[in-house]
Design an enzyme around this catalytic site. Structure first.
Site: not given
Ligand code: BES
Ligand code: MN
Ligand code: ZN
Length: 500
Positions: A276, A350
């Site tokens: 990230k 997931r």
């Molecule tokens: N933990 C994150 C989702 C999240 C984002 C929670 C912001 C709280 C605040 C999750 O693991 C994630 O990174 N999801 C990605 C999925 C994508 C790579 C398909 C996302 O939402 O960008």
């Molecule tokens: Mn994630």
């Protein structure tokens, strides 16, 4: 903090006294009494501050003449017919919020006598205390400086009521829910260097005292079982992944099929090799908010000895980049036997849920399974912080959750599932891939989870990425970052539908 009930006849002579008026500045008995004792000073103060008795209004009179209390607070309760349990909770919370920065150590509420209100008597008293307790939560363990200014001085909240015994009885189950919410908030607020999977598991063991059976599986056991999807996420971390299983047997029928909760417990989500960006990584200590809500619910159910059999499965991992970390392009085999092409290591929630969901169904054959997860950023785009996203294969369970959410002040909003969305996670080389396309990100995540739900199991997925934590104090009952979202909802679902 001490929370008490006392007889309505008690003469309040110290601390802060809270009285009320309804819309149109109709003073309730205690307010009228204070006005009389102050020779009309209360009425003048209200007129001078444009007080009309609308819900949410609050006038603070310091060192009121003719009264021995330090402070008189007059609350607006709004229209009687709209004053319900949730309004009572918010009213008490508003007072606690106001007193936080003051020198006050004790506050007493005397709000009886609103005719035609939806909440009164023992229920009113219990809900005032509930609001006060939820609001008075603070996470201050890591502060060492300026404690005198920062920490609240308030130590005692008393509510006057005509039936003290009934109020105590009504409070007991709410206290359990507040305690469960406190646990969930604590876990979400803890920094990730302190709260890693094994530490989370240790804290889960504390529920043994309440009669909950707690089983912890480590990596060796999970490998033996074949949890390749969960283990793949944790393999780039120095911290060992853990699967925690909690069992509460409160039903009179000990052998009745349990209800099951599954929680995403990513103790820190760096994204893994699909790292990230800095700003997006902040706050990812809260990525175990689903697991926190689930264990908080189990604590509440055990504390109030809920007459239900319930199990919880917490999938605890840390998602880190490392020489051993899972790569985008890896293919893993899940506990269900289905294979997954991991194209983005940041879509890790997931993956851990896939194995935890399968485990919960396989081991316990539950009546239903509900998973909670801070799963997608996309749910924040869709629903913001007002609703959690709900996805389900079952209209009955969805309806029950919608009702419980409204009643408990943790509302949910259902979004669709369907074959067209499911197509978006087809993989070129494996049974599925772990990301969809650019669009409908929360739905494709839910479609992925559904592939690990057996046809006959009623299932709900709650995407709580928008509600598990908040910046600042946006909601009346939530003072700090971690909200504890989900404990009130799940407890209410159980209380209203699934107890003997
Ligand atoms: N933990 C994150 C989702 C999240 C984002 C929670 C912001 C709280 C605040 C999750 O693991 C994630 O990174 N999801 C990605 C999925 C994508 C790579 C398909 C996302 O939402 O960008
Ligand atoms: Mn994630
Ligand atoms: Zn995540």
């Amino acid at each position: 903090m001490q929370f008490n009930f006392a007889a309505a006849s008690l003469k309040v002579e110290a601390g802060s006294l809270v009285v009320a008026a309804s819309e149109g500045t109709v003073l309730l008995p205690a307010a009228a009494k204070a006005d009389k004792a102050s020779k009309g000073a209360v009425g003048r103060a209200l007129a001078a501050s444009r007080f009309t008795g609308k819900a949410g209004q609050l006038v603070e009179i310091l060192a009121p003449a003719g009264l021995s209390v330090n402070r008189l607070i007059v609350l607006g309760l709004g229209k009687a017919e709209e004053f319900d349990a949730s309004a009572a909770q918010s009213a008490a919370a508003a007072v606690l919020g106001r007193l936080k920065g003051s020198n006050e150590t004790a506050v007493t509420f005397d709000l009886e006598g609103l005719k035609g209100a939806k909440v009164a008597g023992a229920d009113l008293a219990a809900n005032l205390v509930f609001g006060a307790k939820l609001k008075s939560y603070a996470f201050d363990h890591y502060r060492t400086k300026d404690l005198d200014e920062r920490l609240s001085k308030l130590t005692k909240v008393t509510v006057l009521t005509t039936d003290v015994a009934a109020a105590k009885k009504a409070w007991a189950p709410l206290d359990a829910v507040a305690e469960g919410t406190y646990l969930a908030r604590d876990l979400v607020n803890e920094p990730p260097n302190v709260l890693y999977p094994a530490e989370f598991a240790r804290r889960a063991k504390a529920l043994v005292k309440l009669g909950v059976k707690v089983t912890v599986l480590g990596e060796t056991q999970m490998k033996r079982l074949g949890m390749g999807a969960l283990l793949g996420v944790g393999q780039g971390s120095e911290r060992e992944s853990q699967l925690v299983v909690l069992e509460w047997k409160g039903s009179r029928k000990k052998t009745a099929a349990p209800i099951a909760f599954v929680g995403k417990g990513v103790c820190f989500d760096s994204g893994g090799l699909s790292l990230k960006p800095g700003a997006g990584m902040m706050g990812m200590k809260g990525d175990m908010g689903g697991a926190a809500a689930v264990i908080g619910t189990m604590r509440a159910l055990a504390l109030r000895k809920a007459k239900v059999n319930a199990v919880a499965v917490l999938a605890l991992v840390e998602n880190m980049p490392d020489g051993k970390a899972q790569r985008p392009d890896d293919v893993v085999t899940s506990l269900s036997g289905q294979t997954i092409e991991v194209l983005n290591t940041d879509a890790e929630g997931r993956l851990v849920l896939a194995d935890a969901l399968w485990y919960a169904q396989d081991k316990f054959a539950p009546k239903f399974v509900i998973d909670l997860a801070t799963l997608t950023g996309a749910i924040l785009i869709a629903l913001g912080g007002e609703h959690a996203g709900l996805f389900s294969n079952d209209d009955t369970l969805s309806g029950q959750l919608a009702e419980a959410g409204k009643a408990a002040g943790e509302p949910v909003w259902r979004l669709p599932l369907g074959k067209g969305y499911d197509k978006l996670i087809r993989s070129k080389i494996a049974d599925m891939k772990n990301i969809g396309g650019q669009h409908a990100g929360s739905i494709t995540a839910a479609q992925f989870l559904q592939r690990f739900v057996k046809d006959k199991t009623p299932w709900v997925h709650l995407d709580i990425a928008g509600v598990a934590w908040q910046d600042g104090e946006q909601k009346p009952l939530i003072p700090s970052w971690g909200t504890g979202w989900g404990v009130r909802l799940l407890d209410r679902l159980v209380a209203d539908n699934y107890e003997d």
